[in-house]
Scaffold this motif. Sequence first.
Motif, PDB file in Angstrom:
ATOM      1  N   LEU A 130      42.478  39.137  32.144  1.00  0.00           N
ATOM      2  CA  LEU A 130      42.408  38.106  33.174  1.00  0.00           C
ATOM      3  C   LEU A 130      43.677  38.135  34.022  1.00  0.00           C
ATOM      4  N   GLN A 175      34.724  29.018  36.507  1.00  0.00           N
ATOM      5  CA  GLN A 175      34.924  29.525  37.860  1.00  0.00           C
ATOM      6  C   GLN A 175      36.407  29.823  38.074  1.00  0.00           C
ATOM      7  N   VAL A 176      36.685  30.937  38.743  1.00  0.00           N
ATOM      8  CA  VAL A 176      38.045  31.322  39.097  1.00  0.00           C
ATOM      9  C   VAL A 176      38.104  31.500  40.606  1.00  0.00           C
ATOM     10  N   SER A 228      37.062  41.707  39.692  1.00  0.00           N
ATOM     11  CA  SER A 228      36.064  40.634  39.632  1.00  0.00           C
ATOM     12  C   SER A 228      35.000  40.907  38.588  1.00  0.00           C
ATOM     13  N   HIS A 234      35.334  40.421  34.814  1.00  0.00           N
ATOM     14  CA  HIS A 234      35.371  39.088  34.212  1.00  0.00           C
ATOM     15  C   HIS A 234      34.231  38.168  34.640  1.00  0.00           C
ATOM     16  N   ALA A 235      33.506  38.521  35.676  1.00  0.00           N
ATOM     17  CA  ALA A 235      32.463  37.612  36.162  1.00  0.00           C
ATOM     18  C   ALA A 235      31.247  38.413  36.618  1.00  0.00           C
ATOM     19  N   TRP A 290      35.021  33.734  41.620  1.00  0.00           N
ATOM     20  CA  TRP A 290      34.219  34.290  40.530  1.00  0.00           C
ATOM     21  C   TRP A 290      33.397  33.168  39.905  1.00  0.00           C
ATOM     22  N   THR A 291      32.121  33.389  39.765  1.00  0.00           N
ATOM     23  CA  THR A 291      31.270  32.480  38.991  1.00  0.00           C
ATOM     24  C   THR A 291      30.549  33.284  37.918  1.00  0.00           C
ATOM     25  N   VAL A 336      31.476  33.358  34.803  1.00  0.00           N
ATOM     26  CA  VAL A 336      32.589  34.015  34.121  1.00  0.00           C
ATOM     27  C   VAL A 336      32.173  34.402  32.710  1.00  0.00           C
TER      28      VAL A 336
END
Length: 499
Positions: free
Chosen positions: A28, A60-61, A103, A106-107, A166-167, A169
């Motif tokens: 991350l 979410q990020v 991205s 992780h997502a 990002w969604t 995750v």
Amino acid sequence: MERDDVVQRIRLAPDAGLVRSLGANHTLESAVADLVDNSVDAGATRVSVRLLTRRDRLTQVEVLDDGRGMDSDAINAAMTIGHQRDYRQNDLGHFGMGLKAASFGHADTLTVWSTKLDASPVGRRIRRADFSKDFTCEVLSSEAAMEHSEHRSAIIGSDVGTSIIWTEVRNAYRGNASDEARRWLATRNEALRAHLGVTFHRLLTDGRLHIDVLIDELGDALAAPGVPVLPIDPFGYATTGHPAYPKALIAKAGDTQVKLNCHVWPAKSDITGFRIGTKSGEQFQGFYIYRNDRLLQAGGWSDTANPSPARQLARVVLEDGQAIGSFLTMNPEKSGLKFEPIFHDAIGRAAATDGTTFIEYLQVAESVYTNANKRKRRRRPVIRPDKGFAPDLRKRIGKELPFIDGDSIDLKWRRMPAEEFFDVQLSTKTLWLNSRYRPLFAPHGGSLNDAPVLKALMFLLTHEVFEGRHLGSRDKDEIALWKSVLGAAVMAEARMRGE
């Protein structure tokens, strides 16, 4: 004689299935740092990283910046896998894979909103499942792009810039224990802040870049400010560990040469910069490789030397851009480099103008560490300081002196006659100080851990008295001496200060 055997040229597009392996080596921390690289290349001076949760689970990020932003053509290029723009000499980007790899490591869904000066806001979305079949990308409405542009502006304070979101995750805590979820978030937050702080420490220190990190429940965060990331300088010691260092060694191979700036940290260092995040300084010995003031590798000898506790004070800076590509190969995650055989050989032959070699430098660093620890091993155990001593003071005493198992000493204040400064109560292992003189040493009001300098001196003076089972004649004589001298001294001090 060459044969003209070419009958046709065809273009072989990459198989979309490679998307499933993108970013597999990204943590991350390294993934977010890769997104910050893009922001810096876009001229951003402020980046806000937002870790948004539902019921303490990361869902979410967001990485928002105030960079130049993108128009329709630029955002299409940015979403294209393997697209390499015309990189400038000082750009941090390198492969054209960073946004997608970071991205999708992780997502499952990547959304990008961007606004460029004198251009309409734009938005694009890639769903990993679709992208891994046919590289399709969704074009998002101008109305939604405008809404997100206003949202970013409220947080960043700029009408232009880019939002990476990002969604879905994947790599987050998914268990049912709320305490574990909060602990996971706290650990990730600490690791992320440390990674960003050391990776971009040069940019953060001189004010070229400001990064903040926010953790909040999705929907509650709105325009809430994040906590600033502080720079962590891995060479931020006040005094060198050896007077001959830092020293530059030159590594040569053919017509190419690279400068190795060799540092020796002072022995027994325990400050941020030597240790990074929750990891000890021993884990950060080795090479520190910079490209355009961005740290690519934080420690590690890359098989040029063997790591050992005795070498933990040794750190080497390499920031010659021409070394990357000739001596060093950067990985796509920009979290480390491969040292090519030619560079291994060059380091073995590297030397300073005074003839110092690389192995001699390592030997100096080892001797500084070893000599400091020889002095420590000769010190006998002492009673443990407990109540009344500040935590940092207790920690430092513990680093310098081993403790006797079981016993501890407390230091407290109480009212005594004016001519007395302290008293020893062996039965309760308590060293008492006269509270009538407390304002001299804690002028802004007393607390449990006040007057650390005074308490450190009193501990060093009296600890041996508390390490016995009873007071012998020698102990009593020394206590009487100390009481007489210190009593007179503190009364003189009070008179001089008019108290």
